[in-house]
Design a protein around this motif. Sequence first.
Motif, short mmCIF file in Angstrom:
data_model
loop_
_atom_site.label_atom_id
_atom_site.label_comp_id
_atom_site.label_asym_id
_atom_site.label_seq_id
_atom_site.Cartn_x
_atom_site.Cartn_y
_atom_site.Cartn_z
N PRO A 27 40.11 44.26 48.97
CA PRO A 27 38.68 44.51 48.79
C PRO A 27 38.16 45.76 49.50
N THR A 28 39.05 46.51 50.15
CA THR A 28 38.62 47.67 50.93
C THR A 28 37.86 48.67 50.07
N ASP A 29 36.78 49.22 50.65
CA ASP A 29 35.97 50.26 49.99
C ASP A 29 35.41 49.82 48.65
N GLY A 30 35.14 48.53 48.54
CA GLY A 30 34.48 48.05 47.34
C GLY A 30 35.34 48.08 46.10
N ALA A 31 36.66 48.09 46.27
CA ALA A 31 37.55 48.11 45.11
C ALA A 31 37.43 46.81 44.32
#
Length: 509
Positions: free
Chosen positions: A305-309
């Motif tokens: 979920p990093t950086d809104g992926a």
Amino acid sequence: MANALVTTAAIYTGGISAGSNYNTYASFAAGYWGKSGTVSGFSQERTYTYSTTYYQALWNNTYDNLNDYNLIQQQGATTYPNHAAIARIMKVYDFLLLVDEYGDIPYTSALKGLGNTTPTYDKAADIYKDLVVQLKGAVADINAAPASAPVVGNEDVVFGGGATGMLRWKRFANSLRLRILLRESSTNDAALNSYVATEMAALQTAADGFIDRDVAVQPTYTANTNQQNPFYDRYGFAAGATRAQSEYSYILPTNYIIRQYESNSDNRITQLYRVGQINIPGTTTAKAGYAGTDLGEAVPPQFDPTDGATVGSRFLQGGTFLRSATAPTILMLLSEHLFSKSEAEARNLITNGDAKQDYLDGIKASFVTTYRDGNTVPTTLAASASAPGTTQYAAYLTANAANGLVDWDAATTTVPEGTAASTAPLTTPRAVSKTDKILYQKYLAENTIASVEAWDDFRRTGQPKFKPALTANPIPKRLFYPQTEVSTNQANIPAGVNQNTRIFWDVVD
């Protein structure tokens, strides 16, 4: 017998790896599954470029299973007639799976062991007719079994044995007859259509009726190595494990199947998939939602979920597909049977039924199956009047009044087909026929549980029009004959067959 039935369930449902089960193959082919971004491979699924090694183990594993049933039938014909009749029914079940994916196959000269290692091939249409004969014969065998015949006991891991179990085997045989006859009912062959009409007329007055609950294998699966529900063992958790199996993260639902639930306010989705997250374009933030893939897309979602992926929606742990290690394995859904019966009634192939009621009961049966916990034994709709799923079923009908994909009496919908250029609701509603809505709801009911039946229906009818893989290649029509057969029996393999060669009942699209 128990081992043979358990093996059939694993081959059918997707619980055996290495390309040897029908459900995994068909879940990709029928538009339910795509691959995630965490794994490479799946090139044949994504590009529709099959080969003689693609799912070749289906052939050998199914014939091995047929050999088991054949031995039971032959050795028990006079001494164990009820056991032999069950084996006769299950031979039909297996042979039907083979014909529907390969067409012409060894049949009359098959199962001879060393007596014939290079069997000749029979025509698929001829096999179909004999399968009906075999099912009628099995029912007659059960009726003719003397009272002194050994009683089937707990080795019957489908219906539990006894007189009640044998009645249910007869009903299962009748429902298999309906599956077979409906599948060959859409051709332009006048002689075949006449045959189907005659057989349907006989079937609709069959003395024992049809199945009244999901048909499932339950050998008392336990949370031990090699004893778990096979689908759970492959896509969920190994015995004693706290981390999911690797293949759990290989599979994503397609965007198409997610849209069918979301576009129709269908709460079954909450039982099928985990909520993922969807990136807001142009930002590093995301919103919660169900995220799938288009089969063949270059960069499918992963699970970071990093950086809104975007984070893909895997199977819901504890949900319908992964209820528990001890959940039963489906051989035939009640919903499938009811939708098949509704279609036959809507097309006047069966004239003594109620197409609308069977359609509605099919939807209800699907909701009950979807919400049923892993330890509850499948039962009748009448006994499920207040079961989990019935409230959601009623809400589904209410939310979709005037939506032709759900409402029996509505003739149009604003939900676009999967092949449409846009996924936005239609400004001009499209028409939906009775058979369109039946097949659409049947498709939803069979998602990942009985995908091969949806795949067969799609090839028979062209419905529903799911989104195909992102490739220039057309959707395949069948599997290649396996390399093992090419290497050992090539002289008997029908010439000129490839993945675009139709099965005899595939004449629509």
